[in-house]
Scaffold this active site. Sequence first.
Site, PDB file in Angstrom:
ATOM      1  N   CYS A 296       0.845  -1.195   0.000  1.00  0.00           N
ATOM      2  CA  CYS A 296       0.000   0.000   0.000  1.00  0.00           C
ATOM      3  C   CYS A 296       0.883   1.248   0.000  1.00  0.00           C
ATOM      4  CB  CYS A 296      -0.917   0.015   1.225  1.00  0.00           C
ATOM      5  SG  CYS A 296      -2.265  -1.196   1.128  1.00  0.00           S
TER       6      CYS A 296
ATOM      7  N   GLN B 231     -10.534  -9.399 -12.495  1.00  0.00           N
ATOM      8  CA  GLN B 231     -10.293  -8.150 -11.772  1.00  0.00           C
ATOM      9  C   GLN B 231     -10.340  -8.389 -10.260  1.00  0.00           C
ATOM     10  OE1 GLN B 231      -9.530  -5.051 -12.740  1.00  0.00           O
ATOM     11  NE2 GLN B 231      -9.575  -5.442 -14.948  1.00  0.00           N
TER      12      GLN B 231
ATOM     13  N   CYS C 138      -4.217  -0.811 -16.757  1.00  0.00           N
ATOM     14  CA  CYS C 138      -3.906  -0.725 -15.331  1.00  0.00           C
ATOM     15  C   CYS C 138      -2.564  -0.048 -15.086  1.00  0.00           C
ATOM     16  CB  CYS C 138      -3.913  -2.119 -14.698  1.00  0.00           C
ATOM     17  SG  CYS C 138      -2.679  -3.250 -15.394  1.00  0.00           S
TER      18      CYS C 138
END
Length: 407
Positions: A85, A238, A362
């Site tokens: 993250c 996805q 993406c």
Amino acid sequence: MDIDIGTVLELTVGPVAQGGHCVARLPEGQVVFVRHALPGERVRAVVTERRRGYLRADAVEVLEASPDRVEEPCRYAKPGRCGGCDWQHATPDAQHELKAAVVRELLTRIGGLSELEVEDLRVRVEPLPDGPLGWRTRVQYAVDDAGRPGFRRHRSHDIIPIDRCLIADPRIQEAPVTDRTWPVRGGGVEVVATTGGDLTIFTRPRGGRQVRLVSGPRIVRERAVGREWRIDATGFWQVHPAAPDALAEAVLGFLKPQPGERAWDLYGGAGLFAAALAPVLGPKGRVTIVESDPRGVTAARKNLADLPQVHVAPGDVAAVIANPRWRSVDLVVLDPPRAGVGREVVESVTDRKPRAIAYVSCDPAAFARDVATFADRAYRLTALRAFDAFPMTQHVECVGLLEPTSP
């Protein structure tokens, strides 16, 4: 000036850049790419890497905080820990603007668009439901030499064992994975929690493609575009549960398919976009899926067997569409892997002069590079939608409409 790894720098942080960091400069002008910071902040940062012409650093102390800063919800989203993250320290709205700024900058610097052209696209990142935590339906854990599952540090092979990933679907967080060791040291453990209600766990050995099913079905169910899909749990789908419908809706909205038209769904996977296009094109239309992964080919053939206007062509996209028998096409959907499509595919597509191309990406840098190549072939980017299909991370999903510069 030589600066050693581990040196602490006091920096004023500048604009966001691709890769989950912001740009700062030392007084003599040297660039420092700073993670765990936000634009406008003043921080103390530890140098983590030296490269020719720039440094990388982690902000370890915030001296002047941005109003967009929040406390990271995950204790692993800290300097020197999990590298998954990038933006847990920013509000959701700020994350959307950071990603939009990256897309705008790449379209200008790499895509060759003018600032006015980018402004006309009105780039914004749209949130999807079920965020920013608990959304990820596919998680790959790396396994360290002690058999413990975890995630890698940023730009490192080091594995940080974890007990819970907060962006994972709650079913994955509760799955019996992080509370035990695994006999696949150097390999991985993968967990899939589908929109059809399945939960599958499998392991993958170091460097190997062969997987071993631990629990759950190998063929799992997903729901999208009004259909139930059955796909291999190890194949592509996805990772955000709302992404398939959002992307399909964007593609249809851009292409505006008409009954009887012919379409290509390139890098088509299980056939998501073909399934959305076929009912609109009607019985006199035709959609051809091109896919190289045998798992995608099998899924497309089985899941779309009720749509006679859909045809599946297995093989490498560049090789398949280079065949001159692939002549006329009205609409093209491109949904390539992260590397983008490249000049060869762009040339083959534009040689057929489709009236509209929807490009799903993406990776905004690869997308911008291909936009520049399309411009060389007299196709321009006329519309763009971007979606936060990967909350808390640097990643963003873009759908662009490319149209010929002249009729």
